[in-house]
Design a protein around this motif. Structure first.
Motif, PDB file in Angstrom:
ATOM      1  N   PHE A   3       0.833  -1.207   0.000  1.00  0.00           N
ATOM      2  CA  PHE A   3       0.000   0.000   0.000  1.00  0.00           C
ATOM      3  C   PHE A   3       0.867   1.257   0.000  1.00  0.00           C
ATOM      4  O   PHE A   3       0.642   2.189  -0.779  1.00  0.00           O
ATOM      5  CB  PHE A   3      -0.931  -0.023   1.223  1.00  0.00           C
ATOM      6  N   GLU A   4       1.863   1.247   0.883  1.00  0.00           N
ATOM      7  CA  GLU A   4       2.714   2.433   1.034  1.00  0.00           C
ATOM      8  C   GLU A   4       3.577   2.656  -0.215  1.00  0.00           C
ATOM      9  O   GLU A   4       3.743   3.795  -0.679  1.00  0.00           O
ATOM     10  CB  GLU A   4       3.581   2.281   2.289  1.00  0.00           C
ATOM     11  N   TRP A  18     -10.065  -1.226   5.740  1.00  0.00           N
ATOM     12  CA  TRP A  18      -9.321   0.041   5.809  1.00  0.00           C
ATOM     13  C   TRP A  18      -9.209   0.497   7.240  1.00  0.00           C
ATOM     14  O   TRP A  18     -10.232   0.463   7.938  1.00  0.00           O
ATOM     15  CB  TRP A  18     -10.056   1.095   4.956  1.00  0.00           C
ATOM     16  N   PRO A  19      -8.008   0.910   7.680  1.00  0.00           N
ATOM     17  CA  PRO A  19      -6.718   0.835   7.009  1.00  0.00           C
ATOM     18  C   PRO A  19      -6.411  -0.581   6.495  1.00  0.00           C
ATOM     19  O   PRO A  19      -6.906  -1.541   7.043  1.00  0.00           O
ATOM     20  CB  PRO A  19      -5.719   1.263   8.096  1.00  0.00           C
ATOM     21  N   VAL A  52     -10.836   9.040   4.306  1.00  0.00           N
ATOM     22  CA  VAL A  52      -9.483   9.495   4.627  1.00  0.00           C
ATOM     23  C   VAL A  52      -9.517  10.997   4.893  1.00  0.00           C
ATOM     24  O   VAL A  52     -10.418  11.701   4.451  1.00  0.00           O
ATOM     25  CB  VAL A  52      -8.467   9.218   3.480  1.00  0.00           C
ATOM     26  N   PHE A  66       3.651   8.910  -0.062  1.00  0.00           N
ATOM     27  CA  PHE A  66       3.905   8.346   1.261  1.00  0.00           C
ATOM     28  C   PHE A  66       5.271   8.780   1.748  1.00  0.00           C
ATOM     29  O   PHE A  66       6.279   8.571   1.086  1.00  0.00           O
ATOM     30  CB  PHE A  66       3.833   6.808   1.238  1.00  0.00           C
ATOM     31  N   THR A  94       3.904   9.058   6.675  1.00  0.00           N
ATOM     32  CA  THR A  94       2.446   8.917   6.703  1.00  0.00           C
ATOM     33  C   THR A  94       1.955   8.965   5.258  1.00  0.00           C
ATOM     34  O   THR A  94       2.649   9.493   4.388  1.00  0.00           O
ATOM     35  CB  THR A  94       1.772  10.086   7.460  1.00  0.00           C
ATOM     36  N   PRO A  95       0.741   8.437   5.010  1.00  0.00           N
ATOM     37  CA  PRO A  95       0.156   8.661   3.697  1.00  0.00           C
ATOM     38  C   PRO A  95      -0.110  10.152   3.499  1.00  0.00           C
ATOM     39  O   PRO A  95      -0.202  10.908   4.476  1.00  0.00           O
ATOM     40  CB  PRO A  95      -1.172   7.903   3.753  1.00  0.00           C
ATOM     41  N   LYS A  96      -0.219  10.572   2.253  1.00  0.00           N
ATOM     42  CA  LYS A  96      -0.544  11.957   1.956  1.00  0.00           C
ATOM     43  C   LYS A  96      -1.587  11.938   0.841  1.00  0.00           C
ATOM     44  O   LYS A  96      -1.375  11.270  -0.181  1.00  0.00           O
ATOM     45  CB  LYS A  96       0.726  12.679   1.501  1.00  0.00           C
ATOM     46  N   PHE A  97      -2.696  12.612   1.064  1.00  0.00           N
ATOM     47  CA  PHE A  97      -3.762  12.643   0.061  1.00  0.00           C
ATOM     48  C   PHE A  97      -4.114  14.089  -0.250  1.00  0.00           C
ATOM     49  O   PHE A  97      -4.369  14.880   0.670  1.00  0.00           O
ATOM     50  CB  PHE A  97      -5.031  11.950   0.586  1.00  0.00           C
ATOM     51  N   GLN A 134      -3.518   5.232   9.492  1.00  0.00           N
ATOM     52  CA  GLN A 134      -3.178   5.775   8.170  1.00  0.00           C
ATOM     53  C   GLN A 134      -4.345   6.525   7.542  1.00  0.00           C
ATOM     54  O   GLN A 134      -4.159   7.283   6.610  1.00  0.00           O
ATOM     55  CB  GLN A 134      -2.710   4.648   7.253  1.00  0.00           C
ATOM     56  N   SER A 135      -5.560   6.319   8.090  1.00  0.00           N
ATOM     57  CA  SER A 135      -6.716   7.015   7.512  1.00  0.00           C
ATOM     58  C   SER A 135      -6.630   8.524   7.764  1.00  0.00           C
ATOM     59  O   SER A 135      -7.305   9.302   7.112  1.00  0.00           O
ATOM     60  CB  SER A 135      -8.013   6.449   8.088  1.00  0.00           C
ATOM     61  N   GLY A 176      -4.031  10.187   7.161  1.00  0.00           N
ATOM     62  CA  GLY A 176      -3.072  10.733   6.218  1.00  0.00           C
ATOM     63  C   GLY A 176      -1.973  11.505   6.933  1.00  0.00           C
ATOM     64  O   GLY A 176      -1.539  11.135   8.027  1.00  0.00           O
ATOM     65  N   GLU A 177      -1.541  12.601   6.307  1.00  0.00           N
ATOM     66  CA  GLU A 177      -0.508  13.419   6.960  1.00  0.00           C
ATOM     67  C   GLU A 177      -1.129  14.323   8.033  1.00  0.00           C
ATOM     68  O   GLU A 177      -0.417  14.977   8.786  1.00  0.00           O
ATOM     69  CB  GLU A 177       0.232  14.264   5.917  1.00  0.00           C
ATOM     70  N   THR A 219     -11.435   8.024  11.213  1.00  0.00           N
ATOM     71  CA  THR A 219     -12.362   8.233  10.097  1.00  0.00           C
ATOM     72  C   THR A 219     -13.572   7.300  10.137  1.00  0.00           C
ATOM     73  O   THR A 219     -14.464   7.422   9.314  1.00  0.00           O
ATOM     74  CB  THR A 219     -11.641   8.062   8.742  1.00  0.00           C
ATOM     75  N   LYS A 220     -13.610   6.370  11.103  1.00  0.00           N
ATOM     76  CA  LYS A 220     -14.803   5.523  11.232  1.00  0.00           C
ATOM     77  C   LYS A 220     -15.816   6.125  12.205  1.00  0.00           C
ATOM     78  O   LYS A 220     -16.880   5.562  12.444  1.00  0.00           O
ATOM     79  CB  LYS A 220     -14.394   4.123  11.663  1.00  0.00           C
TER      80      LYS A 220
END
Ligand SMILES: [Zn+2]
Lengths: 108, 368
Positions: free
Chosen positions: A4-5, A26-27, A72, A95, A98-101, B121-122, B124-125, B235-236
């Motif tokens: 995923f990352e 999810w995650p 997210v 990534f 942390t993830p970045k969206f 991870q939900s 994000g940053e 996020t849940k």
């Protein structure tokens, strides 16, 4: 980094989906938290809607629902004040620890 | 099941000083010994530590430093509600007969790693608590047309009440307008709407009904316990209800055979101003008014029913100490021993402690 990352870092937002009950986990996870079967990776369609948002400095951010069971937090690029339920498209993901969206609003 | 009560307590001052976790824990433990009658080390069956600190083997370290050789000794971590979780573990050992007396000591050092849940991870940053605090606040304002002034009243009330708490990190009497004009964090949060991480430690001594009268003439009983964990990821969450709190409080009220109308005083988890407005409603404490009317009325009349020690916003939030500090406040109130903070005629009190954006909640009912 897990798949995923790594994929996210390459600009692909992939998620895990149960092979049996088809739920998004999810995650991400390699097994389903409902039926405990294994999951497979699949792409998202990169579209979402804004559930709620706020703004820090000059940047909007918000809670985005990409699919059912998949929300997210991410930045929102827009030239107007966003609206609840407004459609967004994933503009950028990455990534780094942390993830970045980053999402971009779509005018209805 | 044996009855379990609070037999003693101790607390450090909450501060912005960087003090080693071991020193903090030992300091509030020392106060338990200094203020509890007939307490000697050999009477303590267990030492349970509540913290988010990465230091290891703290149960044994606190025991050695305090001269205790306990049967049971370990650490409990559950982010911001570590304290009440540790107390429930101690309660269970005593209620089951495995132990008679347990010391629970909790604390954290400013800048500790418990403030950001990296696993989630939900987020994000945007993983700092200010982001979920902003989303909660915005959703609440949208639903209830809540004004910035109504949010600021929560903080003004709690800062005002913290002035009479000798252990709080802040003794500033912030006015509503100072709060509304404090530093902007996001469009929906000012700095004075946020609880402040700090250093601090608080300890309680729990004992069974068999021995508690040896230590105190006024034991305070834990009569109700409720807990619920819905998820780890923010996020849940439902944005408009603290659903884990609703579930936990229903269980706590049922166990203590009581209901929200019987609660005379409550410590609620005001991580951000909006959390107090949400909590008083979801705990059933607002009677027939709205949360904002209820809190405004408390503020205008000087009624300290909610967060008499100043809550997390006024007193500070040393994560592992917070739940224990809330329990100490309710204990003092029920013992008619809360000095300037004392509310008249209190018989039953409630503690509400949450973790990670309300994904998990603990509710305790205490009574004399
Ligand atoms: Zn499944």
């Amino acid at each position: 980094m897990n798949k995923f990352e790594t994929e996210l870092k390459n600009g692909n937002f992939i998620v895990s989906e149960c092979i049996d009950c088809k739920q998004i986990i999810w995650p991400t996870s390699d097994f389903c938290n409902i039926c405990h079967n294994t999951t497979k990776w699949r792409n998202t369609n990169n579209l979402g809607i804004i559930i709620e948002f706020s703004k820090k400095n000059d940047e909007f951010f918000g809670l985005i629902e990409v699919e059912q069971n998949l929300r997210v937090m991410g930045k929102i690029v827009t030239d107007k004040i966003p609206e609840i339920n407004q459609k967004v498209i994933l503009k950028e993901c990455s990534f780094n620890k942390t993830p970045k969206f980053i999402f971009k609003t779509i005018t209805n | 099941m044996k009855k379990v009560g609070i037999a003693g307590y101790g607390s450090t001052k909450f501060s912005k000083n960087k003090i080693p976790i071991e020193e903090l824990l030992v300091e509030s433990t020392k106060q338990v010994f200094q203020t509890t009658s007939n307490l000697s080390q050999n009477l303590i069956d267990g030492v349970i530590v509540s913290t988010n600190d990465n230091s290891k083997y703290l149960g044994a370290i606190v025991s050695e430093r305090s001269g205790i050789k306990p049967k049971i000794s370990h650490t409990i971590e559950h982010l911001c509600s570590s304290g009440t979780n540790a107390v429930i573990s101690a309660f269970s050992y005593i209620a089951s007969g495995l132990a008679d007396v347990i010391l629970v000591t909790g604390g954290d050092v400013i800048g500790n790693p418990g403030q950001v849940l990296e696993w989630d991870q939900s987020r994000g940053e945007l993983n700092h608590p200010i982001y979920w605090g902003s989303i909660f606040t915005k959703a609440y304002k949208r639903k209830f047309n809540t004004t910035e002034e109504e949010l600021a009243i929560v903080s003004a009330k709690n800062h005002k009440q913290a002035i009479d708490n000798p252990n709080s990190y802040s003794h500033e009497p912030y006015t509503i307008s100072q709060i509304m004009n404090s530093k902007i964090i996001t469009d929906d949060l000012r700095i004075l709407d946020c609880s402040y991480p700090c250093s601090g430690s608080a300890s309680v001594l729990l004992a069974s009904e068999n021995i508690i009268k040896k230590f105190t003439d006024t034991p305070i009983w834990i009569s109700g316990i409720g807990q619920k964990t819905n998820s780890a990821s923010f996020t849940k969450n439902d944005l408009l209800n603290l659903s884990s709190t609703i579930s936990a409080s229903n269980d706590a009220y049922a166990m203590s055979n009581t209901n929200s109308n019987d609660i005379d005083v409550a410590e609620v988890h005001d991580a951000f101003s909006v959390c107090e407005l949400m909590a008083v409603k979801d705990l059933g404490l607002t009677e027939k008014s709205s949360s904002t009317e209820f809190i405004r009325n408390l503020f205008n009349t000087g009624d300290r029913k909610i967060n008499p020690r100043g809550g997390l916003i006024g007193a500070g939030h040393p994560l592992g100490a917070t739940g224990i500090s809330q329990i100490i406040e309710i204990t003092q109130q029920l013992q008619n021993n809360a000095e300037k903070r004392q509310i008249p005629n209190v018989k039953k009190g409630l503690v509400h402690n949450m973790s990670a954006a309300a994904t998990s909640s603990t509710v305790l009912i205490l009574e004399s």
